[in-house]
Design a protein around this motif. Structure first.
Motif, mmCIF file in Angstrom:
data_model
loop_
_atom_site.group_PDB
_atom_site.id
_atom_site.type_symbol
_atom_site.label_atom_id
_atom_site.label_comp_id
_atom_site.label_asym_id
_atom_site.label_seq_id
_atom_site.Cartn_x
_atom_site.Cartn_y
_atom_site.Cartn_z
ATOM 1 N N LYS A 183 0.739 -1.257 -0.044
ATOM 2 C CA LYS A 183 0.063 -0.025 0.195
ATOM 3 C C LYS A 183 0.949 1.382 0.082
ATOM 4 O O LYS A 183 0.549 2.167 -0.634
ATOM 5 N N THR A 184 1.871 1.347 0.714
ATOM 6 C CA THR A 184 3.069 2.319 0.521
ATOM 7 C C THR A 184 3.436 2.573 -0.690
ATOM 8 O O THR A 184 3.654 3.678 -0.960
ATOM 9 N N PHE A 185 3.761 1.512 -1.271
ATOM 10 C CA PHE A 185 4.517 1.419 -2.658
ATOM 11 C C PHE A 185 3.335 2.121 -3.611
ATOM 12 O O PHE A 185 3.680 2.987 -4.398
ATOM 13 N N PHE A 186 2.173 1.556 -3.680
ATOM 14 C CA PHE A 186 1.129 1.949 -4.673
ATOM 15 C C PHE A 186 0.394 3.165 -4.289
ATOM 16 O O PHE A 186 0.151 3.989 -5.398
ATOM 17 N N HIS A 187 0.311 3.672 -3.117
ATOM 18 C CA HIS A 187 -0.397 4.971 -2.740
ATOM 19 C C HIS A 187 0.430 5.970 -2.325
ATOM 20 O O HIS A 187 0.160 7.269 -2.486
ATOM 21 N N VAL A 188 1.556 5.818 -2.016
ATOM 22 C CA VAL A 188 2.636 6.886 -1.629
ATOM 23 C C VAL A 188 3.474 7.101 -2.630
ATOM 24 O O VAL A 188 3.954 8.135 -3.082
ATOM 25 N N MET A 189 4.422 6.091 -2.876
ATOM 26 C CA MET A 189 5.434 6.347 -3.787
ATOM 27 C C MET A 189 5.349 6.420 -5.273
ATOM 28 O O MET A 189 5.965 7.247 -5.957
ATOM 29 N N MET A 190 4.437 5.550 -5.651
ATOM 30 C CA MET A 190 4.082 5.656 -7.134
ATOM 31 C C MET A 190 3.751 7.025 -7.678
ATOM 32 O O MET A 190 4.159 7.550 -8.629
ATOM 33 N N PRO A 191 2.884 7.860 -6.987
ATOM 34 C CA PRO A 191 2.367 8.971 -7.475
ATOM 35 C C PRO A 191 3.646 10.040 -7.345
ATOM 36 O O PRO A 191 3.571 11.229 -8.307
ATOM 37 N N LEU A 192 4.631 9.706 -6.604
ATOM 38 C CA LEU A 192 5.777 10.735 -6.446
ATOM 39 C C LEU A 192 6.477 10.604 -7.733
ATOM 40 O O LEU A 192 7.479 11.656 -8.021
ATOM 41 N N CYS A 193 6.857 9.309 -8.136
ATOM 42 C CA CYS A 193 7.790 9.294 -9.276
ATOM 43 C C CYS A 193 7.249 9.370 -10.626
ATOM 44 O O CYS A 193 7.901 8.690 -11.722
ATOM 45 N N LYS A 194 6.236 10.038 -10.844
ATOM 46 C CA LYS A 194 5.652 10.168 -12.235
ATOM 47 C C LYS A 194 6.368 10.753 -12.962
ATOM 48 O O LYS A 194 6.507 10.276 -14.350
ATOM 49 N N PRO A 195 7.295 11.741 -12.804
ATOM 50 C CA PRO A 195 8.266 12.330 -13.922
ATOM 51 C C PRO A 195 9.330 11.054 -14.149
ATOM 52 O O PRO A 195 9.898 11.075 -15.518
ATOM 53 N N ILE A 196 9.998 10.449 -13.229
ATOM 54 C CA ILE A 196 10.914 9.286 -13.706
ATOM 55 C C ILE A 196 9.967 8.273 -14.442
ATOM 56 O O ILE A 196 10.780 7.694 -15.528
ATOM 57 N N ALA A 197 8.940 7.759 -13.949
ATOM 58 C CA ALA A 197 8.109 6.798 -14.680
ATOM 59 C C ALA A 197 7.867 7.387 -16.490
ATOM 60 O O ALA A 197 7.894 6.674 -17.306
ATOM 61 N N THR A 198 7.672 8.528 -16.549
ATOM 62 C CA THR A 198 7.333 9.163 -17.803
ATOM 63 C C THR A 198 8.609 8.923 -18.572
ATOM 64 O O THR A 198 8.752 8.586 -19.793
ATOM 65 N N THR A 199 9.884 9.440 -18.117
ATOM 66 C CA THR A 199 11.009 9.241 -18.756
ATOM 67 C C THR A 199 11.242 7.923 -19.073
ATOM 68 O O THR A 199 11.806 7.491 -20.333
ATOM 69 N N VAL A 200 11.123 6.622 -18.143
ATOM 70 C CA VAL A 200 11.264 5.369 -18.682
ATOM 71 C C VAL A 200 10.397 5.143 -19.760
ATOM 72 O O VAL A 200 10.744 4.283 -20.744
ATOM 73 N N VAL A 201 9.108 5.445 -19.699
ATOM 74 C CA VAL A 201 8.286 5.309 -20.539
ATOM 75 C C VAL A 201 8.686 5.631 -22.250
ATOM 76 O O VAL A 201 8.644 4.961 -23.067
ATOM 77 N N ILE A 202 9.108 6.932 -22.110
ATOM 78 C CA ILE A 202 9.649 7.428 -23.402
ATOM 79 C C ILE A 202 10.807 6.698 -23.992
ATOM 80 O O ILE A 202 10.986 6.344 -25.137
ATOM 81 N N MET A 203 11.731 6.543 -23.192
ATOM 82 C CA MET A 203 13.033 5.936 -23.599
ATOM 83 C C MET A 203 12.879 4.357 -23.951
ATOM 84 O O MET A 203 13.166 4.053 -24.994
#
Length: 280
Positions: A185-205
């Motif tokens: 729950k900590t991972f999905f509800h707290v950490m995941m929303p915070l790393c959206k810029p990093i996730a977007t970078t990974v998606v593009i690359m």
């Protein structure tokens, strides 16, 4: 004072002109490819360097889409890319969370192994990858392509997520535990929303790498041309004695436009993700 302003403006204009010239040289091959895709075979050989077609035609696009099975290749590439990106994003995000937030025995050894894997050439992994996919009876299938493309170490993405999660204050994690959140729950509800810029970078690359992948899809689809991706399909335009240059140009244009559109709309998040990872 006015002379100083004039000098600065002249200097700025010179810099802009220089950068514009460099930018044009860099983008010229793409412009040439797009231009050639609208030329007939006769005009292509008569005027190879010119960027403006005398008589623009869509015949090359219609021909490769209908007769060269490019519609199927495009759909295959979209399917393989989407599911590969999803798998890579989930794996690297969760692995980065574990590496960045928890100190466990052998953590440095595991990270060292990941870093050492960067030095392994991709070509040397093709045969083992093929054997694994073959043992799963997935050679020549889109599922085999997806699993093989997503099965790499993806060390750069792992490092991006690890660096980001290390920089997140521990107070957020402690607060979530006090609210009754467990590990997931900590991972999905707290950490995941915070790393959206990093996730977007990974998606593009990862989208760019998977979309343009050639060697692995070529090996895995030799026995099933209907499962080919765009990059492999373009290779088919090169015959033993002749080359369909306008067909290659049209196919290349179809292949490159989605990537350009993706980057244009997501470049803001891409820059934020890289900047956040470097800052952290």
């Amino acid at each position: 004072m006015n002379q100083g302003k004039v000098k600065r403006r002249i200097k700025k204009a010179v810099v802009y002109l220089f950068l514009s010239a460099v930018g044009f040289i860099w983008i010229y091959p793409i412009l040439w490819m797009v231009s050639a895709s609208f030329k007939s075979q006769t005009e292509f050989f008569a005027n190879r360097i010119g960027l403006i077609p005398e008589v623009p035609t869509l015949e090359n696009f219609i021909r490769i889409w209908n007769k060269a099975n490019f519609g199927t290749y495009f759909l295959n590439t979209v399917i393989v890319t989407i599911f590969t990106v999803i798998l890579v994003l989930i794996m690297t995000m969760m692995a980065g969370y574990a590496m960045g937030r928890y100190q466990f025995v052998g953590r440095k050894v595991v990270m060292g192994i990941f870093l050492a894997s960067i030095t392994i050439p991709l070509v040397s992994t093709i045969i083992p990858t093929y054997e694994v996919v073959k043992s799963m009876h997935l050679v020549g299938t889109k599922l085999g392509l997806i699993l093989s493309q997503a099965g790499g170490a993806h060390v750069i993405f792992l490092l991006l997520f690890t660096s980001f999660f290390e920089s997140v204050p521990k107070e957020l994690e402690e607060a979530s535990k006090m609210d009754g959140c467990n590990y997931f729950k900590t991972f999905f509800h707290v950490m995941m929303p915070l790393c959206k810029p990093i996730a977007t970078t990974v998606v593009i690359m990862e989208t760019i790498w998977t979309w343009n992948a050639f060697m692995l899809p070529l090996v895995l689809t030799l026995n099933n041309p209907s499962a080919r991706t765009l990059a492999v399909g373009l290779y088919a335009f090169k015959g033993e004695n002749t080359v369909d240059w306008t067909g290659i140009a049209a196919g290349g244009t179809i292949a490159v436009i989605p990537i350009i559109i993706l980057f244009i709309f997501m470049q803001k998040y891409f820059v934020e993700g890289i900047a956040g990872a470097v800052k952290s």
